[in-house]
Design an enzyme around this catalytic site. Structure first.
Site, PDB file in Angstrom:
ATOM      1  N   HIS A  77     -17.951  -0.668   2.862  1.00 26.94           N
ATOM      2  CA  HIS A  77     -18.598   0.608   2.590  1.00 26.94           C
ATOM      3  C   HIS A  77     -19.155   0.688   1.182  1.00 26.94           C
ATOM      4  O   HIS A  77     -20.109   1.415   0.933  1.00 26.94           O
ATOM      5  CB  HIS A  77     -17.627   1.766   2.814  1.00 26.94           C
ATOM      6  N   GLY A  78     -18.536   0.006   0.259  1.00 29.34           N
ATOM      7  CA  GLY A  78     -19.074   0.084  -1.094  1.00 29.34           C
ATOM      8  C   GLY A  78     -18.401  -0.862  -2.044  1.00 29.34           C
ATOM      9  O   GLY A  78     -17.264  -1.276  -1.837  1.00 29.34           O
TER      10      GLY A  78
END
Lengths: 523, 76, 337
Positions: free
Chosen positions: A362-363
């Site tokens: 996600h990041g």
């Protein structure tokens, strides 16, 4: 090209026209050209990175396929005694090949997306030895959908290795799979087998199915432009302007954000699914009424379904079946007599990697990793405490009735909301700050920023109601679009007209609202 | 057969697996349970389970699981 | 049988599109009514043009909020009996301005268009100095999107006016022919306070034409030529948003397009009589107050009068009467406060 713009809809319209005019054998070429145009119009020269990944994927799969074919032929030729050792050698070689090619494409992703994150880690470590900023910060533009197409490329390579599919000789078909424009922006993660079959099927124009897909697209636009962007606009000032969060204020904001994220992501998935179905190609399902989940395990089988499936197939299973894992298994057995623990710990071991990767995908930050591990820890605790919960449940004579199910759903919703607050927070310390400030703070001075104005509130509530009703119907197993396709067409007209004019008249776009790009497209 | 049932009893106690023919499809065993099961089967029966074996058909009933184990024992 | 099915489908589709068109017309009308009725509104000015007589405006000033505060049409009428109007709104987009001017040209034939350029030049979000041609591609996509949006809104302004949907009343749903409200300010937005500038302007990086400013300025120029209107680029005096870099950018553009460019930020003392930043700005240099606007109007007046190609129209009595009254009402209000 944002998928909620007129120019994108016009692009889709033109592509459809060409698609149904050309001879059915080259329909897939139309999709390829459209996908490449879409990619170039989004990423310009960064397209080169995607082409490199495709090249490695295509070549790697062919080489692995050759190795497989060679193995089958040679195995028959060898005498029985030598077969086992040849099999082991060939398998080892194949595993090395898979590793080389998968790691290559992932390396590109890591280099572009995670280099600054890695640089920060190196710099922090170096900082402890009083060495200043060893690694500079790079300003890097990412090509469109790199997190999505990279993982799909890996799935293609591994599926060839496992014999699920035969490596494709035509590089353009592989390119179509990698760059297919409906799933490049935000997913879903498709398997090569599913899409390739559909790309090879001739597609005849079906008016009912076509208009049914338009209903789906309109519904997605409604979710994104009317509900999600509106909530985003309403919430945009809260975190900037509020220093003291109250319990009620933070709760309202968090719940609204959770809905925003769901409407944004699932709305965009509806749009791209609908667009793909205009061409007669069905992409994988990514959402299945997630807020009806009774546990977090179930939630992750209903939210971002294809990411969970990808992690299961290509992280969880390989780790669980690896030699390394067997050693862990044996180690645990030696050191504990408790049977529950000895089966639990190894599985928890491999699941750690799954959730670590989920968070990291996600990041590129510690916060996102902790986001994944948040769910991991809760699930592991839940697993370990299941016998205890069952015991309590039996003692209190709680039955699996409606009340208990509602309790489970609300409990899951609460847990998910905490997770979403972490997801939304800029850093972990911000997240903890919000929670600590809100705990026991009943003042409510931040409510002015948390509660939408009258008009916005009404529109949001109507939207949530509509989506909930649709969700309940789908939970009962009714495929709404199919039903619309078979019933009298006026009903479909009403659906499209209602959704269309809701978007036109109450969509949260235009100068007043600013632009709210799709949240999940940044991955 | 008994060894298998023993393992299953540890992983999911209180469930009668002999009665079901859709263990995976009904969600009686989820992927984590399957992982644990696979680890145990690998050890107990000394077979190597591949990822391609991890399909619902191989795990939907006791018979299916036994068949898979027997097949893997033969292959080696 | 196949053919019959196809024909039925085509009929169904056409029927549906007819219903959509009718609904679009209806809602555009409803929103137009509301737009006129509400006293605020981004698109209000274009509506208010309808309160003026056809072909009664000689000079049009267009731009963002800067232009709204820099020009007093009532003064131009009082001094020289020239009719003028200001079209503008905050954060104006070049495509928006273009389509609004196009709309205005349907009923008006201004002889001069003063295009205030603040809205088309600014800081570009360049990440990689266009190494990957990202800006080119984005510009192209935005252009197609703006064209689609602009043209649709030109005919059915549902998406343009929808922000006013919030303040709707039931009466709006049933009004067929909306009557435009008269506007004595003629687009001018009054600011009375005085706040001298204190901060020095921070230099912007990567200044360039933004939001396809060049393409749309060219389109506006072509539109003007088709309508026998002369386009002049002007840069209204402002401290907050003017830099020499911007001046040069617009100068280049004006040379490319072959149009006149008057920058009131250069040689301000010569161009605008008695102008002073201490007395003439309402918010420290972004917008002018009434005093500043009056002085700029004088400067613009001279610009127009010195233009050989310009000769003001001779109007009917009814137009002269209206403008006299509007101008009187305006100055009465200004003096009264």
């Amino acid at each position: 090209m944002e998928i909620t713009t007129l120019v994108f809809l016009a692009f889709v319209g033109v592509s459809c026209l060409v698609y149904y005019i050309v001879p059915k054998k080259i329909q897939w070429c139309v999709l390829l050209v459209a996908s490449l145009l879409f990619f170039v119009f989004s990423s310009a020269l960064l397209t080169i990175y995607m082409l490199i990944t495709t090249g490695i994927t295509y070549a790697g799969a062919l080489i692995i396929q050759k190795n497989r074919d060679l193995f089958v032929i040679k195995k028959k030729e060898l005498p029985k005694e030598e077969r086992k050792s040849y099999k082991q050698k060939s398998k080892k070689r194949q595993k090395i090949l898979v590793a080389i090619f998968s790691v290559s494409v992932i390396a590109i992703l890591v280099a572009l997306k995670y280099c600054n994150f890695l640089g920060d880690i190196v710099n922090s470590v170096a900082g402890m030895f009083a060495l200043n900023k060893l690694i500079p910060e790079f300003n890097i533009l990412l090509p469109l959908g790199i997190s999505y197409y990279t993982l799909m490329s890996v799935s293609y390579i591994v599926d060839v290795h496992r014999g699920l599919i035969v490596a494709e000789r035509n590089p353009f078909r592989v390119l179509l799979f990698v760059s297919y424009f409906p799933h490049i922006v935000e997913g879903p993660f498709d398997r090569y087998k599913d899409l390739d079959k559909q790309f090879r099927t001739p597609h005849k124009f079906d008016y009912e199915k076509f208009t049914g897909s338009i209903v789906l697209i309109m519904f997605g636009l409604y979710k994104k432009l009317v509900i999600a962007d509106r909530i985003g606009f309403v919430l945009s000032d809260y975190f900037d302007n509020v220093t003291e969060n109250s319990m009620l204020g933070l709760s309202i904001v968090t719940v609204l954000y959770t809905f925003q994220l769901y409407m944004d992501f699932s709305g965009c998935i509806d749009i791209v699914s609908g667009v793909s179905e205009l061409f007669g190609v069905r992409v994988a399902q990514n959402f299945r009424q997630p807020f009806f989940s009774k546990s977090i395990n179930e939630f992750w089988r209903r939210w971002h379904i294809t990411l969970g499936l990808w992690l299961k197939e290509y992280v969880f299973y390989p780790i669980t079946l690896s030699g390394h894992f067997k050693k862990v298994n044996q180690f645990v057995r030696k050191h504990t007599k408790n049977k529950t623990l000895s089966t639990f710990v190894p599985a928890a071991y491999s699941l750690f990697f799954v959730w670590f990767c989920n968070g990291l995908w996600h990041g590129a930050s510690i916060k996102f990793i902790l986001y994944g591990l948040y769910y991991y820890v809760l699930m592991m605790i839940g697993q370990l405490l299941t016998p205890l919960f069952n015991f309590i449940k039996n003692k209190l004579h709680i039955k699996n009735g409606r009340i208990f199910r509602s309790f489970q759903i609300l409990r899951t919703f609460f847990i998910v909301n905490i997770g979403m607050l972490l997801f939304k927070s800029a850093t972990v310390s911000d997240f903890l700050g919000y929670l600590s400030s809100a705990l026991f703070n009943l003042k409510g001075s931040d409510l002015a920023w948390a509660i939408p104005g009258n008009f916005d509130l009404i529109i949001i509530l109507i939207g949530l109601l509509l989506v909930s009703v649709v969700g309940v119907i789908k939970e009962k197993g009714i495929n709404i679009i199919q039903v619309l396709n078979t019933k009298i067409f006026i009903i479909k007209w009403i659906a499209i007209l209602f959704l269309l004019f809701s978007v036109l008249l109450t969509g949260a776009f235009g100068v007043e609202y600013g632009e709210m790009a799709a949240i999940y497209a940044q991955f | 057969m008994e060894k298998l049932l023993e393992i299953l009893a540890i992983i999911k106690p209180g469930v009668d697996f002999t009665k079901s023919s859709s263990i995976v499809d009904d969600g009686i065993l989820d992927s984590m349970d399957i992982a644990r099961l696979v680890g145990e089967i690998g050890d107990e029966f000394d077979v190597e389970i591949e990822v391609t074996d991890l399909v619902p058909e191989n795990f939907n009933s006791i018979d299916a699981i036994m068949k898979m184990i027997e097949r893997l024992e033969d292959e080696d | 049988m196949e053919v019959k099915k196809h024909v039925l489908h085509i009929l169904r589709f056409l029927c549906f599109m007819l219903i959509v068109t009718i609904l679009l017309c209806y809602f555009s009308n409803v929103l137009k009514v509301n737009e006129i009725r509400s006293s605020t509104g981004r698109n209000q000015v274009v509506q208010e043009f309808n309160a003026e007589y056809k072909d009664s405006i000689d000079v049009l000033l267009a731009g963002d909020s800067t232009s709204l505060n820099s020009f007093v049409p009532a003064k131009l009428w009082k001094d020289e009996k020239i009719t003028s109007y200001a079209l503008g709104y905050g954060y104006a987009y070049p495509s928006e301005i273009y389509f609004d001017i196009k709309k205005i040209f349907e009923r008006q034939k201004p002889k001069i268009l003063l295009l205030e350029v603040s809205f088309m030049v600014g800081e570009l979000e360049v990440i990689d100095n266009n190494l990957y041609c990202q800006d080119t591609v984005n510009g192209l996509v935005d252009y197609f999107n703006d064209e689609l949006l602009g043209n649709i809104n030109y005919i059915f302004p549902v998406m343009k006016y929808k922000s006013s949907f919030k303040d709707k009343t039931l009466g709006d749903m049933f009004t067929i022919k909306p009557k435009a409200l008269n506007n004595i300010y003629k687009g001018y937005s009054i600011k009375k306070n005085v706040l001298a500038p204190s901060e020095k302007l921070k230099p912007e990086k990567n200044t360039d034409l933004i939001n396809n400013g060049e393409i749309y300025t060219r389109k506006i120029k072509n539109l003007c030529e088709k309508n026998n209107c002369k386009m002049i680029l002007i840069f209204a005096p402002q401290i907050a948003c003017w830099t020499e870099v911007k001046h040069n950018i617009i100068l280049n553009l004006s040379e490319k397009l072959g149009v006149e460019f008057v920058d009131y930020n250069v040689n301000t003392d010569k161009l605008i009589k008695n102008f002073s930043w201490n007395t003439d700005t309402a918010d420290g240099g972004t917008h002018l107050n009434y005093s500043g606007a009056t002085k700029v109007t004088n400067a613009i007046k001279n610009l127009i009068l010195n233009d050989d190609s310009f000769c003001k129209s001779s109007f009917d009595q009814k137009i002269i009467k209206k403008w006299n009254k509007d101008s009187e009402d305006f100055f009465r209000e200004m003096e009264g406060n």
